[in-house]
Design a protein around this motif. Structure first.
Motif, PDB file in Angstrom:
ATOM      1  N   HIS A  46       0.855  -1.179   0.000  1.00 31.69           N
ATOM      2  CA  HIS A  46       0.000   0.000   0.000  1.00 31.69           C
ATOM      3  C   HIS A  46       0.890   1.228   0.000  1.00 31.69           C
ATOM      4  O   HIS A  46       2.061   1.150   0.352  1.00 31.69           O
ATOM      5  N   ILE A  47       0.336   2.351  -0.401  1.00 31.99           N
ATOM      6  CA  ILE A  47       1.096   3.593  -0.451  1.00 31.99           C
ATOM      7  C   ILE A  47       0.850   4.363   0.839  1.00 31.99           C
ATOM      8  O   ILE A  47      -0.283   4.524   1.283  1.00 31.99           O
ATOM      9  N   SER A  48       1.943   4.835   1.431  1.00 35.28           N
ATOM     10  CA  SER A  48       1.864   5.658   2.627  1.00 35.28           C
ATOM     11  C   SER A  48       2.358   7.053   2.294  1.00 35.28           C
ATOM     12  O   SER A  48       3.177   7.242   1.401  1.00 35.28           O
ATOM     13  N   TYR A  76       4.769  -1.251  -5.757  1.00 33.23           N
ATOM     14  CA  TYR A  76       4.241  -2.571  -6.102  1.00 33.23           C
ATOM     15  C   TYR A  76       3.383  -2.529  -7.363  1.00 33.23           C
ATOM     16  O   TYR A  76       3.352  -3.465  -8.128  1.00 33.23           O
ATOM     17  N   GLY A  77       2.673  -1.445  -7.558  1.00 36.64           N
ATOM     18  CA  GLY A  77       1.917  -1.254  -8.792  1.00 36.64           C
ATOM     19  C   GLY A  77       0.423  -1.420  -8.674  1.00 36.64           C
ATOM     20  O   GLY A  77      -0.321  -1.084  -9.591  1.00 36.64           O
ATOM     21  N   ARG A  78      -0.033  -1.946  -7.558  1.00 37.31           N
ATOM     22  CA  ARG A  78      -1.475  -2.059  -7.325  1.00 37.31           C
ATOM     23  C   ARG A  78      -1.716  -2.154  -5.836  1.00 37.31           C
ATOM     24  O   ARG A  78      -0.856  -2.609  -5.072  1.00 37.31           O
ATOM     25  N   LEU A  79      -2.895  -1.738  -5.429  1.00 38.35           N
ATOM     26  CA  LEU A  79      -3.279  -1.854  -4.026  1.00 38.35           C
ATOM     27  C   LEU A  79      -3.695  -3.289  -3.750  1.00 38.35           C
ATOM     28  O   LEU A  79      -4.441  -3.888  -4.531  1.00 38.35           O
ATOM     29  N   VAL A  80      -3.220  -3.831  -2.657  1.00 35.98           N
ATOM     30  CA  VAL A  80      -3.534  -5.215  -2.324  1.00 35.98           C
ATOM     31  C   VAL A  80      -4.749  -5.291  -1.403  1.00 35.98           C
ATOM     32  O   VAL A  80      -5.638  -6.102  -1.621  1.00 35.98           O
ATOM     33  N   TYR A 110       4.822  20.070  -1.167  1.00 39.82           N
ATOM     34  CA  TYR A 110       5.264  18.774  -1.657  1.00 39.82           C
ATOM     35  C   TYR A 110       4.903  17.689  -0.655  1.00 39.82           C
ATOM     36  O   TYR A 110       5.015  17.882   0.552  1.00 39.82           O
ATOM     37  N   HIS A 111       4.487  16.539  -1.179  1.00 35.12           N
ATOM     38  CA  HIS A 111       4.130  15.386  -0.361  1.00 35.12           C
ATOM     39  C   HIS A 111       4.976  14.210  -0.826  1.00 35.12           C
ATOM     40  O   HIS A 111       5.281  14.082  -2.015  1.00 35.12           O
ATOM     41  N   LEU A 112       5.354  13.362   0.114  1.00 39.43           N
ATOM     42  CA  LEU A 112       6.171  12.203  -0.201  1.00 39.43           C
ATOM     43  C   LEU A 112       5.326  10.941  -0.082  1.00 39.43           C
ATOM     44  O   LEU A 112       4.707  10.701   0.960  1.00 39.43           O
ATOM     45  N   LEU A 113       5.307  10.145  -1.150  1.00 34.59           N
ATOM     46  CA  LEU A 113       4.530   8.914  -1.188  1.00 34.59           C
ATOM     47  C   LEU A 113       5.473   7.742  -1.407  1.00 34.59           C
ATOM     48  O   LEU A 113       6.377   7.820  -2.236  1.00 34.59           O
ATOM     49  N   LEU A 114       5.248   6.670  -0.674  1.00 41.67           N
ATOM     50  CA  LEU A 114       6.100   5.505  -0.826  1.00 41.67           C
ATOM     51  C   LEU A 114       5.380   4.239  -0.407  1.00 41.67           C
ATOM     52  O   LEU A 114       4.391   4.287   0.318  1.00 41.67           O
ATOM     53  N   ASP A 115       5.896   3.134  -0.880  1.00 38.36           N
ATOM     54  CA  ASP A 115       5.351   1.818  -0.581  1.00 38.36           C
ATOM     55  C   ASP A 115       6.298   1.160   0.423  1.00 38.36           C
ATOM     56  O   ASP A 115       7.396   0.741   0.078  1.00 38.36           O
ATOM     57  N   TYR A 116       5.866   1.078   1.665  1.00 37.05           N
ATOM     58  CA  TYR A 116       6.695   0.525   2.737  1.00 37.05           C
ATOM     59  C   TYR A 116       6.888  -0.988   2.629  1.00 37.05           C
ATOM     60  O   TYR A 116       7.582  -1.578   3.437  1.00 37.05           O
ATOM     61  N   ASP A 135       8.667  -2.461   0.575  1.00 42.51           N
ATOM     62  CA  ASP A 135      10.103  -2.616   0.341  1.00 42.51           C
ATOM     63  C   ASP A 135      10.829  -2.331   1.655  1.00 42.51           C
ATOM     64  O   ASP A 135      10.961  -1.180   2.068  1.00 42.51           O
ATOM     65  N   SER A 136      11.295  -3.361   2.315  1.00 47.85           N
ATOM     66  CA  SER A 136      11.899  -3.189   3.642  1.00 47.85           C
ATOM     67  C   SER A 136      13.171  -2.347   3.598  1.00 47.85           C
ATOM     68  O   SER A 136      13.480  -1.630   4.543  1.00 47.85           O
ATOM     69  N   ARG A 137      13.903  -2.383   2.488  1.00 50.23           N
ATOM     70  CA  ARG A 137      15.112  -1.562   2.392  1.00 50.23           C
ATOM     71  C   ARG A 137      14.754  -0.076   2.338  1.00 50.23           C
ATOM     72  O   ARG A 137      15.431   0.749   2.943  1.00 50.23           O
ATOM     73  N   LEU A 138      13.690   0.231   1.633  1.00 44.29           N
ATOM     74  CA  LEU A 138      13.214   1.614   1.583  1.00 44.29           C
ATOM     75  C   LEU A 138      12.720   2.036   2.961  1.00 44.29           C
ATOM     76  O   LEU A 138      13.070   3.098   3.466  1.00 44.29           O
ATOM     77  N   ARG A 139      11.908   1.181   3.589  1.00 41.94           N
ATOM     78  CA  ARG A 139      11.363   1.462   4.922  1.00 41.94           C
ATOM     79  C   ARG A 139      12.494   1.695   5.927  1.00 41.94           C
ATOM     80  O   ARG A 139      12.465   2.663   6.700  1.00 41.94           O
ATOM     81  N   ASN A 140      13.519   0.851   5.926  1.00 41.07           N
ATOM     82  CA  ASN A 140      14.630   1.002   6.857  1.00 41.07           C
ATOM     83  C   ASN A 140      15.449   2.259   6.578  1.00 41.07           C
ATOM     84  O   ASN A 140      15.938   2.907   7.499  1.00 41.07           O
ATOM     85  N   ALA A 141      15.599   2.615   5.306  1.00 39.01           N
ATOM     86  CA  ALA A 141      16.402   3.789   4.943  1.00 39.01           C
ATOM     87  C   ALA A 141      15.748   5.094   5.375  1.00 39.01           C
ATOM     88  O   ALA A 141      16.430   6.007   5.840  1.00 39.01           O
ATOM     89  N   VAL A 142      14.423   5.198   5.233  1.00 36.73           N
ATOM     90  CA  VAL A 142      13.757   6.459   5.604  1.00 36.73           C
ATOM     91  C   VAL A 142      13.369   6.486   7.069  1.00 36.73           C
ATOM     92  O   VAL A 142      13.113   7.544   7.629  1.00 36.73           O
ATOM     93  N   GLY A 143      13.328   5.322   7.716  1.00 37.47           N
ATOM     94  CA  GLY A 143      12.992   5.257   9.131  1.00 37.47           C
ATOM     95  C   GLY A 143      11.499   5.126   9.365  1.00 37.47           C
ATOM     96  O   GLY A 143      10.685   5.303   8.450  1.00 37.47           O
ATOM     97  N   GLU A 144      11.157   4.784  10.592  1.00 30.71           N
ATOM     98  CA  GLU A 144       9.764   4.633  10.989  1.00 30.71           C
ATOM     99  C   GLU A 144       9.013   5.931  10.730  1.00 30.71           C
ATOM    100  O   GLU A 144       9.421   6.994  11.187  1.00 30.71           O
ATOM    101  N   ASN A 145       7.941   5.856   9.949  1.00 31.87           N
ATOM    102  CA  ASN A 145       7.141   7.022   9.565  1.00 31.87           C
ATOM    103  C   ASN A 145       7.978   8.124   8.905  1.00 31.87           C
ATOM    104  O   ASN A 145       7.658   9.297   9.008  1.00 31.87           O
TER     105      ASN A 145
END
Length: 140
Positions: free
Chosen positions: A3-5, A38-42, A83-89, A91-101
Motif C-alpha cells: 500500500h502507499i503511505s 508494487y503497482g497495485r493496491l492489495v 510537496y508530499h512524499l509517497l512511498l510503498d513501505y 520494500d523493507s530496504r526503503l522502509r529502513n532507509a527512511v525510518g519509521e514514519n
C-alpha cells in the motif's frame, strides 16, 4: 501487503529536500514523472489511498527519490504549493532507509531547513553528531 503511505511532513522548499537526500545518500530525480512501487493496491479496505489522492494518482509524481539497494522509490508530489512524499513501505530496504514514519528523512529535511534559514539570516550554524542524532547550534 502493498500500500502507499504518505510521510506526514510539510515540505515547502525543494532545494532543502534535495540537500536532505544528499545527506542521507539518496538520489533526487528531478522531473521524474513516476516512482516505482508494487503497482497495485492489495488491501484497499485496510490500507486506503492517502487523503487527497485517487488510486489513479498512485505511481505518478513530479519528482522521485531513489534509495540505494531499495527496489521501490519515493514519489514527490506537488499539491496546493506543497510537496508530499509517497512511498510503498512493502520494500523493507526503503522502509529502513527512511525510518519509521519517515523519521530519518524528516530529521534530515529539518536540519537542512534550519541551516538554510540560518544562512538567510546571516547566522552561523554548528553541527555536532551525538548518539541521539544531530545537535545544531546557531549564533549571530
Amino acid at each position: 501487503m502493498s500500500h502507499i503511505s504518505k510521510i506526514e511532513m510539510l515540505i515547502t522548499d525543494l532545494s532543502d529536500l534535495k540537500k536532505a537526500c544528499i545527506r542521507l545518500g539518496f538520489t533526487f530525480r528531478e522531473n521524474q514523472k513516476s516512482y516505482r512501487w508494487y503497482g497495485r493496491l492489495v488491501t484497499p479496505d485496510k490500507h486506503p489511498v492517502p487523503e487527497g489522492l485517487t488510486e489513479a494518482d498512485l505511481g505518478k509524481c513530479d519528482h522521485a527519490i531513489s534509495v540505494p539497494e531499495a527496489e521501490y522509490e519515493i514519489g514527490v508530489v506537488k499539491r496546493n504549493g506543497k510537496y508530499h512524499l509517497l512511498l510503498d513501505y512493502w520494500d523493507s530496504r526503503l522502509r529502513n532507509a527512511v525510518g519509521e514514519n519517515g523519521a530519518r528523512l524528516k530529521q534530515a529535511y529539518a536540519v537542512e531547513r534550519i541551516l538554510s534559514e540560518a544562512k538567510r539570516r546571516n547566522m552561523r550554524a554548528t553541527q555536532i553528531r551525538t548518539e541521539q542524532g544531530i545537535r545544531l547550534t546557531l549564533s549571530a
